[in-house]
Design an enzyme around this catalytic site. Structure first.
Site, short mmCIF file in Angstrom:
data_model
loop_
_atom_site.label_atom_id
_atom_site.label_comp_id
_atom_site.label_asym_id
_atom_site.label_seq_id
_atom_site.Cartn_x
_atom_site.Cartn_y
_atom_site.Cartn_z
N HIS A 23 -22.90 -108.01 21.21
CA HIS A 23 -22.65 -107.07 22.30
C HIS A 23 -21.78 -107.65 23.42
O HIS A 23 -20.87 -106.99 23.93
CB HIS A 23 -24.00 -106.60 22.86
N TYR A 66 -29.86 -99.93 24.18
CA TYR A 66 -29.89 -98.51 24.58
C TYR A 66 -31.30 -97.92 24.42
O TYR A 66 -31.56 -96.81 24.87
CB TYR A 66 -28.88 -97.67 23.78
N LYS A 99 -25.96 -103.17 17.77
CA LYS A 99 -25.44 -104.41 18.38
C LYS A 99 -26.55 -105.41 18.68
O LYS A 99 -27.67 -105.02 19.01
CB LYS A 99 -24.70 -104.07 19.69
N ASP A 144 -22.63 -94.69 17.44
CA ASP A 144 -22.61 -96.02 18.03
C ASP A 144 -23.83 -96.19 18.94
O ASP A 144 -23.94 -95.53 19.97
CB ASP A 144 -21.32 -96.21 18.84
N1 LIG Z 1 -20.07 -102.41 24.03
C1 LIG Z 1 -20.36 -102.10 25.28
O1 LIG Z 1 -20.53 -102.98 26.13
C2 LIG Z 1 -20.44 -100.67 25.68
C3 LIG Z 1 -20.53 -100.31 27.03
C4 LIG Z 1 -20.59 -98.97 27.36
C5 LIG Z 1 -20.56 -98.00 26.36
N2 LIG Z 1 -20.49 -98.37 25.04
C6 LIG Z 1 -20.45 -97.36 23.95
O2 LIG Z 1 -19.36 -96.47 24.19
C7 LIG Z 1 -19.85 -95.13 24.22
C8 LIG Z 1 -18.99 -94.26 25.11
O3 LIG Z 1 -18.94 -94.79 26.43
P1 LIG Z 1 -19.82 -94.25 27.64
O4 LIG Z 1 -20.93 -93.42 27.12
O5 LIG Z 1 -20.21 -95.41 28.47
O6 LIG Z 1 -18.83 -93.39 28.51
P2 LIG Z 1 -17.81 -92.15 28.24
O7 LIG Z 1 -17.97 -91.66 26.85
O8 LIG Z 1 -16.49 -92.57 28.74
O9 LIG Z 1 -18.32 -91.08 29.30
C9 LIG Z 1 -19.57 -90.44 29.21
C10 LIG Z 1 -19.68 -89.56 30.46
O10 LIG Z 1 -18.70 -88.53 30.41
C11 LIG Z 1 -19.32 -87.25 30.48
N3 LIG Z 1 -18.60 -86.37 29.55
C12 LIG Z 1 -18.50 -86.50 28.21
N4 LIG Z 1 -17.74 -85.53 27.69
C13 LIG Z 1 -17.35 -84.74 28.73
C14 LIG Z 1 -16.56 -83.57 28.82
N5 LIG Z 1 -16.01 -83.02 27.75
N6 LIG Z 1 -16.36 -83.03 30.06
C15 LIG Z 1 -16.92 -83.59 31.16
N7 LIG Z 1 -17.68 -84.71 31.11
C16 LIG Z 1 -17.90 -85.28 29.91
C17 LIG Z 1 -20.77 -87.47 30.06
O11 LIG Z 1 -21.60 -86.56 30.73
P3 LIG Z 1 -22.71 -85.63 29.94
O12 LIG Z 1 -23.49 -86.53 29.05
O13 LIG Z 1 -23.49 -85.05 31.06
O14 LIG Z 1 -21.91 -84.61 29.18
C18 LIG Z 1 -21.03 -88.90 30.57
O15 LIG Z 1 -21.36 -88.86 31.94
C19 LIG Z 1 -21.30 -95.32 24.68
O16 LIG Z 1 -22.09 -94.17 24.53
C20 LIG Z 1 -21.70 -96.50 23.86
O17 LIG Z 1 -21.97 -96.10 22.53
C21 LIG Z 1 -20.43 -99.69 24.70
#
Ligand SMILES: NC(=O)c1ccc[n+]([C@@H]2O[C@H](COP(=O)([O-])OP(=O)(O)OC[C@H]3O[C@@H](n4cnc5c(N)ncnc54)[C@H](OP(=O)(O)O)[C@@H]3O)[C@@H](O)[C@H]2O)c1
Length: 285
Positions: free
Chosen positions: A117, A59, A84, A54
């Protein structure tokens, strides 16, 4: 819409979308993965077994994601790639050129899923954009189309205009922000829920979820693994992000245990209406 999941070789269930296409329920997100490391990080994710990536124009890592995809030996049809349409590219004249620029950066002939988005507060603008996404789907260059951060009223606006029902709505969703109202609205209409920030974006201490440490200990898993398992058992599509190889693997290693009814009951109590990201009402452009 059937909830029947088919197991693929690497254990990731596929869910069927309302247009008949299938999506791997667990993927890998690359928000805040810097362009310089994104190629290696995505290569690590593909090596681990992830097949669903994704990304988004905003990004700023589509080129690196594309390099990782195109240098992998994985047949294109085994991959599921989402990108997106960014806010300032919305509109009848700009949506298709923006899509084509994303395809170009990714080095792909098609994406599996293309999303608007954010809705913004101008419904005419997102309706015109959505018509362009319909054209893109018609052309075969996006196999499925969907939305992100849409509210109930935005989904109602698409329906009132007689436009295609989105395949997914990608929304903020994690244990402290469970989105019951929106999910209860969209899922019976055939719109799958994708969770962004599935781990709360590391913005609150997950140990403050009372009882989660006990669940993790009971299953011999990390807190993050039991949260991913909760999403999967809730029927949600998710793509947790990590830039570290160890966590990329940890987040994938969630298919050898199951949460029981007690665990799920405890999870239900974690909802405290706590957003960690922007409220769609506040994202206007
Ligand atoms: N549509 C939208 O508006 C929107 C908004 C936000 C995100 N997204 C999408 O959703 C995806 C996921 O959401 P997100 O990246 O915002 O947040 P997330 O996946 O909830 O959290 C990522 C955070 O958690 C940490 N993490 C991941 N696995 C871990 C583990 N096993 N143990 C400890 N810490 C861990 C990562 O740190 P490290 O990298 O240091 O491991 C990073 O700081 C995004 O990458 C993006 O593709 C979409």
């Amino acid at each position: 819409m059937s909830d029947l999941a088919e197991n693929t070789e690497n254990n990731i269930p596929n869910l069927r979308l309302n247009d008949g296409n299938q999506i791997p329920q667990l993927g890998f997100g690359v928000f805040k993965v810097a362009d310089e490391i994104a190629e290696q990080v995505v290569t690590d994710a593909l090596h681990t077994g992830y097949r669903h990536i994704d990304t988004a124009m905003i990004y700023k890592n589509e080129e690196a994601v594309g390099r990782a995809i195109n240098s992998s030996a994985i047949p294109r049809e085994e991959l599921f790639i989402t990108t997106k349409l960014w806010n300032t590219d919305q509109g009848a004249d700009t949506a298709i050129p923006a899509f084509e620029a994303s395809l170009e950066r990714l080095g792909l002939d098609y994406v599996d899923l293309y999303l608007i988005h954010w809705p913004g507060n101008d419904s005419e603008r997102y309706l015109r954009s959505w018509e362009k996404l319909e054209e893109i789907k018609e052309s075969g260059r996006a196999r499925s189309i969907g939305v992100s951060n849409f509210r109930i009223r935005d989904i109602e606006n698409l329906a009132a205009a007689g436009l295609t029902v989105p395949a997914v709505n990608q929304i903020e969703l994690h244990p402290a922000f469970q989105q019951h109202e929106l999910r209860t609205f969209q899922e019976p209409r055939g719109i799958r829920t994708e969770a962004w920030g599935p781990l709360g974006q590391n913005k609150y201490d997950l140990r403050t979820l009372d009882g989660i440490e006990g669940i993790a200990e009971k299953h011999g898993k990390s807190i993050q693994q039991v949260i991913i398992r909760w999403h999967l058992q809730s029927g949600v599509i998710l793509f947790p992000k990590s830039s570290t190889r160890e966590r990329i693997e940890e987040n994938f290693n969630v298919f050898d245990f199951e949460l029981d009814a007690d665990d799920l009951g405890t999870f239900a109590g974690f909802d405290r209406g706590q957003r960690v990201g922007s409220n769609p009402d506040d994202v206007d452009f």
